[in-house]
Scaffold this active site. Structure first.
Site, PDB file in Angstrom:
ATOM      1  N   GLU A  92      46.998  42.637  42.312  1.00  0.00           N
ATOM      2  CA  GLU A  92      47.173  43.693  43.232  1.00  0.00           C
ATOM      3  C   GLU A  92      45.625  43.820  44.246  1.00  0.00           C
ATOM      4  O   GLU A  92      44.534  43.167  43.797  1.00  0.00           O
ATOM      5  CB  GLU A  92      46.736  45.153  42.535  1.00  0.00           C
ATOM      6  N   CYS A 106      39.198  44.825  48.468  1.00  0.00           N
ATOM      7  CA  CYS A 106      38.999  44.653  47.033  1.00  0.00           C
ATOM      8  C   CYS A 106      40.000  43.534  46.625  1.00  0.00           C
ATOM      9  O   CYS A 106      41.097  43.889  46.595  1.00  0.00           O
ATOM     10  CB  CYS A 106      38.921  45.834  46.414  1.00  0.00           C
ATOM     11  N   CYS A 113      42.286  40.009  32.515  1.00  0.00           N
ATOM     12  CA  CYS A 113      40.956  39.444  32.405  1.00  0.00           C
ATOM     13  C   CYS A 113      40.737  39.486  30.962  1.00  0.00           C
ATOM     14  O   CYS A 113      41.073  40.083  30.065  1.00  0.00           O
ATOM     15  CB  CYS A 113      39.861  40.459  33.136  1.00  0.00           C
ATOM     16  N   CYS A 117      36.438  44.444  28.426  1.00  0.00           N
ATOM     17  CA  CYS A 117      35.444  45.844  28.550  1.00  0.00           C
ATOM     18  C   CYS A 117      36.349  46.928  28.010  1.00  0.00           C
ATOM     19  O   CYS A 117      37.389  47.051  28.519  1.00  0.00           O
ATOM     20  CB  CYS A 117      34.964  45.821  29.700  1.00  0.00           C
ATOM     21  N   CYS A 120      37.994  49.548  30.865  1.00  0.00           N
ATOM     22  CA  CYS A 120      38.464  48.653  31.820  1.00  0.00           C
ATOM     23  C   CYS A 120      40.039  48.698  31.742  1.00  0.00           C
ATOM     24  O   CYS A 120      40.415  47.983  30.432  1.00  0.00           O
ATOM     25  CB  CYS A 120      37.893  47.567  32.467  1.00  0.00           C
ATOM     26  N   GLU A 159      37.565  38.453  36.148  1.00  0.00           N
ATOM     27  CA  GLU A 159      36.232  38.154  36.107  1.00  0.00           C
ATOM     28  C   GLU A 159      36.052  36.793  36.978  1.00  0.00           C
ATOM     29  O   GLU A 159      36.390  35.744  36.534  1.00  0.00           O
ATOM     30  CB  GLU A 159      35.765  38.029  34.904  1.00  0.00           C
ATOM     31  N   CYS A 331      38.509  51.928  41.030  1.00  0.00           N
ATOM     32  CA  CYS A 331      37.812  50.808  40.286  1.00  0.00           C
ATOM     33  C   CYS A 331      38.362  50.690  38.748  1.00  0.00           C
ATOM     34  O   CYS A 331      38.371  51.914  38.067  1.00  0.00           O
ATOM     35  CB  CYS A 331      36.175  51.033  39.995  1.00  0.00           C
TER      36      CYS A 331
HETATM   37  N1  SAH Z   1      35.084  41.580  36.373  1.00  0.00           N
HETATM   38  C1  SAH Z   1      34.324  41.856  37.404  1.00  0.00           C
HETATM   39  C2  SAH Z   1      34.973  42.394  38.715  1.00  0.00           C
HETATM   40  C3  SAH Z   1      35.971  43.282  38.603  1.00  0.00           C
HETATM   41  S1  SAH Z   1      35.732  45.071  37.680  1.00  0.00           S
HETATM   42  C4  SAH Z   1      33.199  42.943  36.952  1.00  0.00           C
HETATM   43  O1  SAH Z   1      33.305  43.403  35.853  1.00  0.00           O
HETATM   44  O2  SAH Z   1      32.246  43.256  37.598  1.00  0.00           O
HETATM   45  C5  SAH Z   1      35.036  45.897  39.024  1.00  0.00           C
HETATM   46  C6  SAH Z   1      34.278  47.155  38.750  1.00  0.00           C
HETATM   47  O3  SAH Z   1      35.057  48.277  38.157  1.00  0.00           O
HETATM   48  C7  SAH Z   1      33.075  46.765  37.498  1.00  0.00           C
HETATM   49  O4  SAH Z   1      31.833  47.230  38.128  1.00  0.00           O
HETATM   50  C8  SAH Z   1      33.446  47.726  36.483  1.00  0.00           C
HETATM   51  O5  SAH Z   1      32.463  47.968  35.695  1.00  0.00           O
HETATM   52  C9  SAH Z   1      34.194  48.756  37.037  1.00  0.00           C
HETATM   53  N2  SAH Z   1      35.197  49.724  36.363  1.00  0.00           N
HETATM   54  C10 SAH Z   1      36.133  48.842  35.274  1.00  0.00           C
HETATM   55  N3  SAH Z   1      36.849  50.146  34.644  1.00  0.00           N
HETATM   56  C11 SAH Z   1      36.364  51.213  35.312  1.00  0.00           C
HETATM   57  C12 SAH Z   1      36.861  52.645  35.111  1.00  0.00           C
HETATM   58  N4  SAH Z   1      37.761  53.249  34.296  1.00  0.00           N
HETATM   59  N5  SAH Z   1      36.217  53.366  35.938  1.00  0.00           N
HETATM   60  C13 SAH Z   1      35.199  53.019  37.013  1.00  0.00           C
HETATM   61  N6  SAH Z   1      34.920  51.787  37.106  1.00  0.00           N
HETATM   62  C14 SAH Z   1      35.273  50.878  36.442  1.00  0.00           C
HETATM   63 FE1  SF4 Z   2      37.016  42.094  33.150  1.00  0.00          FE
HETATM   64 FE2  SF4 Z   2      35.587  43.445  34.793  1.00  0.00          FE
HETATM   65 FE3  SF4 Z   2      37.352  44.853  33.777  1.00  0.00          FE
HETATM   66 FE4  SF4 Z   2      35.157  43.926  32.453  1.00  0.00          FE
HETATM   67  S1  SF4 Z   2      35.263  45.490  33.817  1.00  0.00           S
HETATM   68  S2  SF4 Z   2      37.393  43.796  31.616  1.00  0.00           S
HETATM   69  S3  SF4 Z   2      34.943  41.778  33.420  1.00  0.00           S
HETATM   70  S4  SF4 Z   2      37.611  43.089  35.244  1.00  0.00           S
END
Ligand code: SAH
Ligand code: SF4
Length: 352
Positions: A92, A106, A113, A117, A120, A159, A331
């Site tokens: 996506e 984006c 990934c 986290c 996420c 990532e 996000c």
């Molecule tokens: N893996 C990389 C880039 C993709 S994630 C990283 O983690 O930086 C992009 C952003 O989305 C990150 O800053 C992450 O912290 C944020 N993110 C992930 N899940 C989210 C959620 N449920 N609500 C808001 N932001 C979120």
């Molecule tokens: Fe991967 Fe970024 Fe999501 Fe963490 S926040 S699981 S590093 S995509």
């Protein structure tokens, strides 16, 4: 002979392959211009190359060309493109309209990934595979066919520093001034904090850096982002201090505010301390709720207070509006496999 996808090749790589065919150096740039500046996807249309050369190219290379399988448009104008990959996986890409009229795109760097986290949705799926260079570049090429793009952020699924070589090659291609011509200042890469790769990235290529911080103590960050156990906060912040920045460049720190978890004034105080001496700006992102997590979005008042605390102490703190909620494009909501739920997916991966 299996043909090579031209979109997997950087300029030096293409030049070297063409040199092997006895071609002049400038030919590579000519081809790059057709592909990226003019969006041409067949060699037959490259009218400044001889017919025999075009046939030779056709035997050895092809030019992949993506159409979205689906486009969803949010009430706020955000657009989510779904692309189907040749092995049936999907990825996506999200277009975020900015007030200035300059859209941000984006893009994703992996299917899934591996970082897991807790907040996420992409993280719930585990890693399926890395995207190839061409698959990263094609997200941009396909979006450009739809409308102009001003900025690119590597903040979609995956990532980026866990797929470093392909990401660097893709950036090199996107930067080509005879091609898409994105300047390094218009591109930002976001990482969960893979420290050695952060140094390597800075050595190898220019790009804006964003770090997903999301917590202010190791205890808290270990819980939210397991990668912190490998590269704890002290190491991460040391890297942020040591990595050289361009004259007006700042590191963006993304901080998701999760209701009752990391949104107190005590957190804001610790954040201020962590950022001491770093040219930083903070992006505050209210947690987006989704079916893969029990965390809750923060109270509006908590967000307000958190931001005010930082602003009053001269930290640039921007509240990022969460666009595209209604189409799951905000996000952390990208999941790529629209046909499967995360839990099913996890059990499948265990079986494999
Ligand atoms: N893996 C990389 C880039 C993709 S994630 C990283 O983690 O930086 C992009 C952003 O989305 C990150 O800053 C992450 O912290 C944020 N993110 C992930 N899940 C989210 C959620 N449920 N609500 C808001 N932001 C979120
Ligand atoms: Fe991967 Fe970024 Fe999501 Fe963490 S926040 S699981 S590093 S995509």
């Amino acid at each position: 002979m299996t043909r090579i996808d031209l979109k997997n090749l950087t300029l030096p790589e293409l030049t070297a392959l063409l040199a092997g065919l006895g071609k002049e150096k400038f030919r590579a740039r000519q081809i790059i211009k057709w592909v990226y500046a003019r969006g041409i996807t067949s060699f037959a249309e490259m009218t400044d190359l001889s017919k025999t050369f075009r046939e030779e190219l056709d035997q050895r290379f092809f030019i992949s060309d993506w159409q979205p399988e689906a486009i969803e448009t949010s009430v706020d104008g955000t657009r989510k493109y779904l692309f189907r990959l040749t092995d049936g996986e999907s990825v996506e890409t999200v277009r975020i309209p900015m007030e200035s009229g300059k859209d941000t795109l984006c893009i994703s760097t992996q299917v899934g990934c591996a970082m897991q986290c807790r907040f996420c949705l992409t993280g719930c799926f585990g890693l399926t595979r890395n995207l190839q260079t061409a698959e990263i570049v094609n997200q941009v090429c396909a979006a450009l066919k739809d409308a102009p793009v001003h900025n690119i952020v590597l903040m979609g699924m995956g990532e980026p520093l866990h797929n470093l070589d392909n990401v660097i090659k893709a950036l090199e291609i996107l930067y080509l001034d005879d091609g898409c011509g994105f300047g390094a200042r218009r591109v930002t890469l976001s990482t969960s904090g893979l420290v050695p790769q952060m140094y390597e990235l800075a050595r190898r290529i220019k790009v804006g850096l964003a770090v997903s911080l999301n917590a202010t103590s190791d205890e808290q960050r270990d819980e939210l982002m397991p990668i912190n156990k490998k590269y704890p906060l002290a190491e991460l912040m040391k890297a942020c201090r040591e990595i050289p920045l361009e004259p007006r460049q700042r590191i963006t720190f993304e901080y998701i505010l999760i209701g009752g978890v990391n949104d107190s004034l005590q957190d804001a105080r610790r954040l201020l301390k962590l950022l001491h001496g770093i040219r930083a700006k903070v992006n505050l992102i209210p947690f987006n709720e989704h079916q893969g997590s029990n965390y809750k979005r923060p109270q509006a008042a908590a967000v307000e207070e958190f931001q005010r605390y930082l602003l009053d102490r001269d930290i640039v703190a921007i509240r990022r509006a969460s666009k595209g909620q209604d189409i799951s494009a905000a996000c952390g909501q990208l999941k790529g496999r629209l046909d499967q739920d995360p839990l099913k997916r996890q059990t499948q991966e265990k079986v494999r």
